[in-house]
Design a protein around this motif. Structure first.
Motif, PDB file in Angstrom:
ATOM      1  N   LYS A   1      47.827 -36.395  60.059  1.00  0.00           N
ATOM      2  CA  LYS A   1      46.586 -37.097  59.722  1.00  0.00           C
ATOM      3  C   LYS A   1      45.576 -36.147  59.061  1.00  0.00           C
ATOM      4  O   LYS A   1      44.733 -36.583  58.262  1.00  0.00           O
ATOM      5  N   ASP A   2      45.672 -34.838  59.380  1.00  0.00           N
ATOM      6  CA  ASP A   2      44.796 -33.855  58.729  1.00  0.00           C
ATOM      7  C   ASP A   2      45.127 -33.738  57.244  1.00  0.00           C
ATOM      8  O   ASP A   2      44.228 -33.591  56.400  1.00  0.00           O
TER       9      ASP A   2
ATOM     10  N   LYS B   1      47.959 -31.558  62.066  1.00  0.00           N
ATOM     11  CA  LYS B   1      48.617 -32.851  62.186  1.00  0.00           C
ATOM     12  C   LYS B   1      48.761 -33.501  60.810  1.00  0.00           C
ATOM     13  O   LYS B   1      48.046 -33.156  59.866  1.00  0.00           O
TER      14      LYS B   1
ATOM     15  N   LYS C   1      51.605 -28.771  55.934  1.00  0.00           N
ATOM     16  CA  LYS C   1      50.874 -28.329  57.126  1.00  0.00           C
ATOM     17  C   LYS C   1      50.504 -26.854  57.032  1.00  0.00           C
ATOM     18  O   LYS C   1      49.352 -26.464  57.265  1.00  0.00           O
TER      19      LYS C   1
ATOM     20  N   ASN D   1      56.676 -31.837  54.880  1.00  0.00           N
ATOM     21  CA  ASN D   1      55.541 -31.859  55.811  1.00  0.00           C
ATOM     22  C   ASN D   1      55.212 -30.460  56.320  1.00  0.00           C
ATOM     23  O   ASN D   1      54.039 -30.112  56.508  1.00  0.00           O
TER      24      ASN D   1
ATOM     25  N   ASN E   1      49.090 -26.733  65.181  1.00  0.00           N
ATOM     26  CA  ASN E   1      47.657 -27.015  65.129  1.00  0.00           C
ATOM     27  C   ASN E   1      47.260 -28.008  64.041  1.00  0.00           C
ATOM     28  O   ASN E   1      46.149 -28.537  64.066  1.00  0.00           O
TER      29      ASN E   1
END
Length: 396
Positions: free
Chosen positions: A370-371, A368, A42, A38, A366
């Motif tokens: 979900k982004d 997430k 990100k 993750n 900054n």
């Protein structure tokens, strides 16, 4: 550790676990492998969305990857247009556009280049790619000056002359047969290097050098080895001819990649070809030399400023594809996943002097999860492994 090394996610966690075991509480906690994945996604997405070329005057290199579960990755890298006296490194480039699809036509390539021009605020000064029709057409439709990659083009010069040559095909067929015949015998230690099926004419040098050295040391072999490899003497003149050509390609590539391509280097290249490839050559070698001259003349004609020095190699994007290929799952059903976001992150981590300026903690805060899901939904196809699991789980 995950991005810069060949370690997988779980291996990274195991290594961190060793540090935790040795250092104890002072080390802190070890994350799970999903956390590492993750973080990569990100940071990759954050950099991809706001990264720009290192100079307002920039160039681009464009290529599409091999097919992964019926899909390809179209990648656009941006770099400083002026040559700095060395080949492009990963820290010199920024990923400006990534697209996933089954097929990219020239219109798709133009659309990608237009998107890059709009996001940067200026069109590239020039672009580099291999000679694929969709890439060349896309550059032409976008109105961007286009250079053909030197390695692909010089390889094609060899292919045009030797690809259907009867003597060359006979030699490569015999080399393939002896690999099969001797690979599990006591004679295997002297076998030639693998001859790649893909981009064969870009990778002639290793086995041509092997053949040339074998001819030179043939008289020193024992009788059994002489008998096994005696066929190579039949192709002595062809091997010498190929060796001259591959040496010339290596010299020309080194010159253009290390010094950049401009009027001065163009003159040096053409002079070298005339003296070392065309001079005292037979028809085949002379034909290769003439095709090389045509290439350098055409590329020099694209540079109006006699003081301008450009990159004409797409090696850096081939390296990016190799990095992603090494990281992707061996299960082709996964296709291209959101871990492709590792590619924008890679240039920012490969050198610590660059990495320490990236504000990674801020970027992590900054962006997430979900982004990432939204980006994947908009840019990637459905994961076939997930689809398979959902389908089979519905069975009663």
């Amino acid at each position: 550790m995950y991005v810069r090394t060949g370690c997988g996610l779980r291996t990274v966690v195991e290594i961190l676990g060793i540090f935790e075991e040795v250092l104890g509480e002072s080390f802190g906690g070890t994350p799970c492998y999903n956390s590492v994945a993750n973080w990569v996604r990100k940071l990759g997405l954050a950099i991809y969305q706001d990264d720009t070329p290192v100079s307002q005057k920039y160039g681009v290199v464009v290529d599409e990857s091999i097919t992964i579960n019926k899909e390809k990755l179209l990648l656009v890298l941006g770099f400083k247009a002026d040559h700095d006296g060395r080949p492009l490194g990963h820290k010199d480039v920024a990923v400006l556009d990534m697209r996933v699809g089954e097929c990219f036509k020239r219109g798709d390539v133009k659309s990608s280049l237009d998107t890059v021009s709009e996001s940067v605020g200026a069109a590239p000064a020039y672009g580099v790619s291999d000679g694929a029709h969709n890439l060349v057409g896309g550059f032409r439709d976008a109105g961007i000056c286009h250079h053909l990659d030197i390695s692909h083009t010089l390889g094609n010069c060899m292919k045009h002359v030797y690809g259907e040559d009867a003597e060359f095909k006979s030699l490569t067929e015999k080399l393939g047969k002896i690999r099969l015949q001797y690979h599990l015998t006591e004679k295997a230690w002297l076998l030639p290097p693998n001859m790649r099926a893909i981009a064969r004419f870009m990778n002639l040098r290793d086995w041509v050098e092997w053949a040339d050295k074998l001819i030179d040391c043939y008289d020193n072999l024992d009788d059994g080895m002489k008998d096994a490899y005696s066929f190579i003497l039949e192709y002595r003149e062809l091997v010498r001819e190929l060796h001259v050509c591959t040496d010339a390609i290596g010299h020309l590539e080194d010159l253009c990649k290390n010094q950049g391509f401009g009027k001065r280097v163009n003159a040096l290249c053409q002079d070298y070809i005339i003296r070392n490839v065309i001079g005292n050559a037979n028809n085949r070698r002379a034909s290769v030399g003439l095709e090389m001259l045509d290439y350098f003349k055409s590329q020099a004609g694209l540079i109006a400023d006699k003081n301008e020095i450009r990159h004409i190699s797409s090696d850096i994007i081939e390296s990016d594809f190799g990095i992603y290929k090494a990281k992707k799952s061996p299960n082709k059903l996964y296709g291209i996943t959101s871990l492709v976001l590792m590619l924008p992150l890679y240039p920012k981590t490969i050198d610590y002097s660059v990495a320490e300026k990236q504000y990674f903690k801020v970027r992590l805060a900054n962006v997430k999860l979900k982004d990432i899901d939204l980006w994947a939904k908009e840019n990637l196809s459905e994961n076939r492994v997930a689809l398979r699991s959902r389908t089979l789980n519905k069975a009663s």
